[in-house]
Design a protein around this motif. Structure first.
Motif, PDB file in Angstrom:
ATOM      1  N   ASP A 178       3.736  20.494  -3.024  1.00  0.00           N
ATOM      2  CA  ASP A 178       4.066  21.387  -2.105  1.00  0.00           C
ATOM      3  C   ASP A 178       5.494  21.545  -1.930  1.00  0.00           C
ATOM      4  N   LEU A 179       6.433  20.513  -2.326  1.00  0.00           N
ATOM      5  CA  LEU A 179       7.727  20.925  -2.376  1.00  0.00           C
ATOM      6  C   LEU A 179       8.071  21.735  -3.476  1.00  0.00           C
ATOM      7  N   LEU A 180       7.594  21.664  -4.587  1.00  0.00           N
ATOM      8  CA  LEU A 180       7.865  22.147  -5.860  1.00  0.00           C
ATOM      9  C   LEU A 180       7.357  23.850  -5.673  1.00  0.00           C
ATOM     10  N   ARG A 181       6.138  23.833  -5.063  1.00  0.00           N
ATOM     11  CA  ARG A 181       5.510  25.339  -5.027  1.00  0.00           C
ATOM     12  C   ARG A 181       6.284  26.105  -4.175  1.00  0.00           C
ATOM     13  N   GLU A 182       6.772  25.460  -2.951  1.00  0.00           N
ATOM     14  CA  GLU A 182       7.694  26.027  -1.817  1.00  0.00           C
ATOM     15  C   GLU A 182       8.984  26.617  -2.724  1.00  0.00           C
ATOM     16  N   ALA A 183       9.631  25.643  -3.366  1.00  0.00           N
ATOM     17  CA  ALA A 183      10.845  25.851  -4.208  1.00  0.00           C
ATOM     18  C   ALA A 183      10.691  27.029  -5.145  1.00  0.00           C
TER      19      ALA A 183
ATOM     20  N   THR B  66       0.826  -1.235   0.048  1.00  0.00           N
ATOM     21  CA  THR B  66       0.046  -0.112  -0.066  1.00  0.00           C
ATOM     22  C   THR B  66       0.870   1.295  -0.020  1.00  0.00           C
ATOM     23  N   ALA B  67       1.947   1.275   0.399  1.00  0.00           N
ATOM     24  CA  ALA B  67       2.932   2.315   0.326  1.00  0.00           C
ATOM     25  C   ALA B  67       3.435   2.780  -1.059  1.00  0.00           C
ATOM     26  N   VAL B  68       3.411   4.046  -1.155  1.00  0.00           N
ATOM     27  CA  VAL B  68       3.867   4.357  -2.507  1.00  0.00           C
ATOM     28  C   VAL B  68       5.184   5.267  -2.409  1.00  0.00           C
ATOM     29  N   GLN B  69       6.084   4.852  -3.476  1.00  0.00           N
ATOM     30  CA  GLN B  69       7.399   5.479  -3.376  1.00  0.00           C
ATOM     31  C   GLN B  69       7.618   6.223  -4.543  1.00  0.00           C
ATOM     32  N   LEU B  70       7.574   7.449  -4.636  1.00  0.00           N
ATOM     33  CA  LEU B  70       7.663   8.435  -5.779  1.00  0.00           C
ATOM     34  C   LEU B  70       9.100   8.607  -6.056  1.00  0.00           C
ATOM     35  N   ARG B  71       9.249   8.759  -7.416  1.00  0.00           N
ATOM     36  CA  ARG B  71      10.747   9.075  -7.605  1.00  0.00           C
ATOM     37  C   ARG B  71      10.642  10.161  -8.927  1.00  0.00           C
ATOM     38  N   VAL B  72      11.162  11.370  -8.648  1.00  0.00           N
ATOM     39  CA  VAL B  72      11.092  12.221  -9.598  1.00  0.00           C
ATOM     40  C   VAL B  72      12.529  12.614 -10.007  1.00  0.00           C
ATOM     41  N   ASN B  73      12.804  12.679 -11.491  1.00  0.00           N
ATOM     42  CA  ASN B  73      13.976  13.190 -11.835  1.00  0.00           C
ATOM     43  C   ASN B  73      13.985  14.756 -12.037  1.00  0.00           C
TER      44      ASN B  73
ATOM     45  N   GLU C  93      -4.480   4.051  -3.198  1.00  0.00           N
ATOM     46  CA  GLU C  93      -4.853   5.408  -3.713  1.00  0.00           C
ATOM     47  C   GLU C  93      -4.770   6.953  -2.861  1.00  0.00           C
ATOM     48  N   ALA C  94      -4.869   6.586  -1.550  1.00  0.00           N
ATOM     49  CA  ALA C  94      -4.760   7.684  -0.536  1.00  0.00           C
ATOM     50  C   ALA C  94      -3.374   7.948  -0.415  1.00  0.00           C
ATOM     51  N   ASN C  95      -2.304   7.091  -0.585  1.00  0.00           N
ATOM     52  CA  ASN C  95      -1.053   7.201  -0.275  1.00  0.00           C
ATOM     53  C   ASN C  95      -0.408   7.964  -1.691  1.00  0.00           C
ATOM     54  N   ARG C  96      -0.793   7.531  -2.773  1.00  0.00           N
ATOM     55  CA  ARG C  96      -0.559   7.988  -4.070  1.00  0.00           C
ATOM     56  C   ARG C  96      -1.040   9.539  -4.137  1.00  0.00           C
ATOM     57  N   GLU C  97      -2.141   9.793  -3.690  1.00  0.00           N
ATOM     58  CA  GLU C  97      -2.431  11.242  -3.501  1.00  0.00           C
ATOM     59  C   GLU C  97      -1.613  12.026  -2.688  1.00  0.00           C
ATOM     60  N   ASP C  98      -1.539  11.355  -1.418  1.00  0.00           N
ATOM     61  CA  ASP C  98      -0.596  12.062  -0.268  1.00  0.00           C
ATOM     62  C   ASP C  98       0.763  12.262  -0.987  1.00  0.00           C
ATOM     63  N   ALA C  99       1.368  11.443  -1.726  1.00  0.00           N
ATOM     64  CA  ALA C  99       2.812  11.589  -2.272  1.00  0.00           C
ATOM     65  C   ALA C  99       2.608  12.694  -3.402  1.00  0.00           C
ATOM     66  N   ARG C 100       1.725  12.721  -4.125  1.00  0.00           N
ATOM     67  CA  ARG C 100       1.680  13.744  -5.089  1.00  0.00           C
ATOM     68  C   ARG C 100       1.438  15.115  -4.559  1.00  0.00           C
ATOM     69  N   ALA C 101       0.696  14.995  -3.630  1.00  0.00           N
ATOM     70  CA  ALA C 101       0.346  16.441  -2.890  1.00  0.00           C
ATOM     71  C   ALA C 101       1.842  17.110  -2.213  1.00  0.00           C
ATOM     72  N   ARG C 102       2.505  16.038  -1.661  1.00  0.00           N
ATOM     73  CA  ARG C 102       3.821  16.377  -0.884  1.00  0.00           C
ATOM     74  C   ARG C 102       4.798  16.982  -2.052  1.00  0.00           C
TER      75      ARG C 102
END
Length: 127
Positions: free
Chosen positions: A82-87, A24-31, A70-79
């Protein structure tokens, strides 16, 4: 690898017996290099990401707060958003405060008074 890659891993935490069976955990990797960010934004993002930023130029976010994929996927994408918006926020330069002569004299006078109070707190000696 593309811009964003998702993988599902087994999560610890809430979920009871289900947590042992379902990933159920999602690991999101962004280049980050593929985002083609301006240098100041890139450096702020790198600083904000901290240990989530890998040597290969990827940001790795792991979301395992919820019981469903699905909830974890949404959480990862929202985080990530937020990180990109803050940067991308422009930091305002701090304007130096200017102190006039009277203010400077008052400040130094206050320091002298405070120093005298503290000096009076020393050990009492009977000579």
């Amino acid at each position: 690898m593309g811009l964003v890659e998702e993988s599902f891993i087994a999560a610890a935490g809430p979920g009871g017996q289900n947590v042992n069976k379902v990933a159920t955990a999602v690991q999101l990797r962004v280049n980050v290099f593929a985002l083609r960010l301006a240098p100041p934004v890139f450096h702020r993002l790198k600083e904000l990401a901290g240990s989530k930023f890998t040597a290969g130029g990827e940001i790795v976010l792991t979301a395992r707060r919820f019981r469903t994929q699905e909830a974890n996927r949404e959480d990862a994408r929202a985080r990530l958003a937020d990180l990109l918006r803050e940067a991308c926020k422009l930091l305002e330069k701090r304007a130096k405060s200017r102190l006039n002569r009277v203010g400077k004299v008052q400040r130094l006078q206050g320091k002298k008074i405070r120093g005298a109070v503290k000096a009076g707190r020393g050990k009492v000696r009977f000579d």
